[in-house]
Design a protein around this motif. Structure first.
Motif, PDB file in Angstrom:
ATOM      1  N   LEU A  52       0.858  -1.190   0.000  1.00 30.31           N
ATOM      2  CA  LEU A  52       0.000   0.000   0.000  1.00 30.31           C
ATOM      3  C   LEU A  52       0.893   1.237   0.000  1.00 30.31           C
ATOM      4  O   LEU A  52       1.722   1.414   0.897  1.00 30.31           O
ATOM      5  CB  LEU A  52      -0.899  -0.003   1.238  1.00 30.31           C
ATOM      6  CG  LEU A  52      -1.809  -1.225   1.415  1.00 30.31           C
ATOM      7  CD1 LEU A  52      -2.532  -1.154   2.756  1.00 30.31           C
ATOM      8  CD2 LEU A  52      -2.814  -1.321   0.274  1.00 30.31           C
ATOM      9  N   LEU A  56      -2.734   5.473   0.932  1.00 29.76           N
ATOM     10  CA  LEU A  56      -3.183   4.154   1.398  1.00 29.76           C
ATOM     11  C   LEU A  56      -2.228   3.615   2.455  1.00 29.76           C
ATOM     12  O   LEU A  56      -2.642   2.956   3.412  1.00 29.76           O
ATOM     13  CB  LEU A  56      -3.279   3.171   0.231  1.00 29.76           C
ATOM     14  CG  LEU A  56      -4.370   3.404  -0.820  1.00 29.76           C
ATOM     15  CD1 LEU A  56      -4.372   2.262  -1.835  1.00 29.76           C
ATOM     16  CD2 LEU A  56      -5.740   3.532  -0.171  1.00 29.76           C
ATOM     17  N   THR A  65      -8.072  -0.769   5.184  1.00 29.09           N
ATOM     18  CA  THR A  65      -7.644  -1.150   3.829  1.00 29.09           C
ATOM     19  C   THR A  65      -7.142  -2.586   3.756  1.00 29.09           C
ATOM     20  O   THR A  65      -7.531  -3.326   2.836  1.00 29.09           O
ATOM     21  CB  THR A  65      -6.571  -0.179   3.315  1.00 29.09           C
ATOM     22  OG1 THR A  65      -7.069   1.166   3.404  1.00 29.09           O
ATOM     23  CG2 THR A  65      -6.218  -0.485   1.869  1.00 29.09           C
ATOM     24  N   LEU A 129      -1.844   0.714  -4.910  1.00 28.17           N
ATOM     25  CA  LEU A 129      -1.504  -0.569  -4.306  1.00 28.17           C
ATOM     26  C   LEU A 129      -1.019  -1.527  -5.389  1.00 28.17           C
ATOM     27  O   LEU A 129      -1.520  -1.502  -6.519  1.00 28.17           O
ATOM     28  CB  LEU A 129      -2.688  -1.178  -3.561  1.00 28.17           C
ATOM     29  CG  LEU A 129      -3.941  -1.615  -4.326  1.00 28.17           C
ATOM     30  CD1 LEU A 129      -4.726  -2.640  -3.507  1.00 28.17           C
ATOM     31  CD2 LEU A 129      -4.861  -0.453  -4.650  1.00 28.17           C
TER      32      LEU A 129
END
Length: 459
Positions: A52, A56, A65, A129
């Protein structure tokens, strides 16, 4: 290029607490698993890892997440899954845990399979990601994809065109700016919601469109209702108390009095917004409108319309949602609805503009009054930063939705007092929001590295 985005896509039913940090990564992981299955190499996979990046990586932990990524890899869809199946998908892993990849192939999984790289920002978008499938060794990956969660639950794979794909059926009334949209209204004599309906029906058909709009509103209504009943403390460690239910009880008691001394419509408006965003912060079922962080504004103003505007009905709610989507399409196409890209002005500011213009429309506003209402609402959110305390969609997000709901109603009422003539256009304020987002320091764009996030002591 048209700015058209279907209301059925812009308002997507999903889960909390974040459209960009929960729903988007979940959809990306699901797409990765499906692509892996389609490649015919699923049986060779022994492990899947996920990195990530950027926002993120900074606030993904508080937004759930990693849980969303594992749920997506297992084949769960945010619009259909039970939110309880997502909440502990990663955080609740025990030693020796396994994952049913794409719902069919079992592999071992551990918390170490998800890594956080907040200092690495990929050029495609701040929310990035990379998912990697490994075979017998870690020498060479079997399959790898990088995805961007670009706001509102929308995703884009690295290497795919930045411009959204053209709909299979071209909208009959395309527009790329509010000026073009108003010109269409002038030429046809139609309202903004009618322009939106013509474009939607060309793609979906009238019956499917109305069914979709009704499903969206039903989900919004259910979220408000659940939030007005919920109690306790929100998850995440900040010990934020849910307030919507107690406010509802107080308002119901006051409204039952034979001689009331004040109008409670604004207080109910606040309660509706708090209810949605408390549900969102709890990881419940919400509708991205246009994001989860700003999910309370459009439902709250819609409930205000139904409860306090004489003659309000279900047909009016359809017009409300279509008008909101027409405005949101302009913002998404010409600026951003991503907090990681433009700060909270792109989320709460956009939602406020959508709700204000839509309310103005169902109150009988002309197209130019509707455009004016949206412009007023957006203008007074310019520069709004996204600095959530603890990386959670709680402080200041929940109260911010309540205040923005009031702003939306005020902007709509103000616009209705004029004839639609005004100095600053909606196009100008959207472009200003875009430029302000570019100029805004990264620490104020959903990283929890500035503002309230560093000046509020987490207890």
């Amino acid at each position: 290029m048209t700015a058209y985005v279907s209301a059925l896509d812009l308002f997507s039913i999903g889960i909390g607490p974040s459209s960009s940090h929960t729903v988007g990564p979940m959809r990306a992981a699901l797409a990765f698993a499906e692509h892996l299955a389609d490649s015919g190499r699923l049986a060779e996979v022994r492990r899947v890892s996920c990195s990530l990046y950027g926002s993120l990586g900074s606030t993904g932990l508080g937004h759930g997440t990693p849980d969303a990524v594992l749920a997506g890899l297992a084949g769960l869809r945010p619009e259909a899954c039970d939110p309880d199946d997502v909440r502990a998908a990663w955080s609740g892993l025990a030693d020796g845990a396994t994952l049913l990849l794409a719902g069919t192939h079992r592999i071992p999984v551990s918390r170490d399979d998800v890594t956080f790289e907040p200092r690495t920002r990929l050029p495609g978008h701040p929310n990035a990601l990379t998912l990697t499938a490994w075979g017998e060794t870690d020498a060479l990956p079997l399959f790898e994809e990088t995805w961007y969660s670009i706001g509102g639950g929308f995703i884009r794979r690295d290497g795919d065109p930045v411009v959204a794909p053209t709909p299979a059926v071209a909208p009959p009334m395309p527009y790329s700016s509010s000026a073009e949209m108003l010109a269409l209204c002038d030429m046809t004599g139609l309202g903004i919601c009618d322009i939106a309906r013509a474009n939607e029906e060309a793609v979906h058909g009238a019956e499917a469109l109305d069914a979709g709009l009704d499903a969206i509103w039903d989900a919004m209504h259910s979220c408000v209702d659940a939030g007005l009943q919920g109690g306790g403390i929100l998850p995440g460690g900040l010990k934020v108390k849910r307030r919507a239910a107690s406010i509802r009880a107080q308002l119901e008691e006051y409204d039952s009095l034979p001689l009331r001394e004040r109008d409670t419509s604004t207080e109910w408006l606040h309660a509706f917004a708090l209810a949605v965003n408390e549900e969102n912060a709890s990881g419940g079922r919400v509708v991205t409108a246009p994001t989860n962080g700003a999910a309370g504004i459009i439902p709250a103003v819609g409930h205000y319309y139904l409860r306090f505007v004489p003659g309000a009905d279900a047909a009016g709610i359809r017009r409300y949602l279509l008008t909101a989507a027409a405005i949101g399409s302009l913002v998404k196409a010409n600026a951003s609805i991503s907090g990681a890209e433009g700060g909270c002005q792109a989320e709460v500011g956009s939602a406020c503009a959508m709700a204000s213009g839509a309310l103005c429309a169902v109150l009988g506003g002309t197209p130019r009054q509707v455009e004016n209402a949206a412009e007023i609402a957006m203008e007074h959110h310019l520069g709004l930063t996204c600095d959530p305390v603890g990386g959670l969609v709680q402080v200041p997000c929940i109260e911010r939705n309540a205040i923005a709901s009031s702003t939306a109603v005020s902007a709509a009422r103000l616009a209705l007092h004029g004839d639609g003539t005004h100095l600053v256009s909606l196009d100008a304020v959207i472009e200003t929001m875009r430029q302000t987002g570019i100029d805004m320091m990264t620490k104020y764009k959903e990283t929890s590295e500035g503002g309230l996030a560093v000046n509020v002591i987490e207890c």
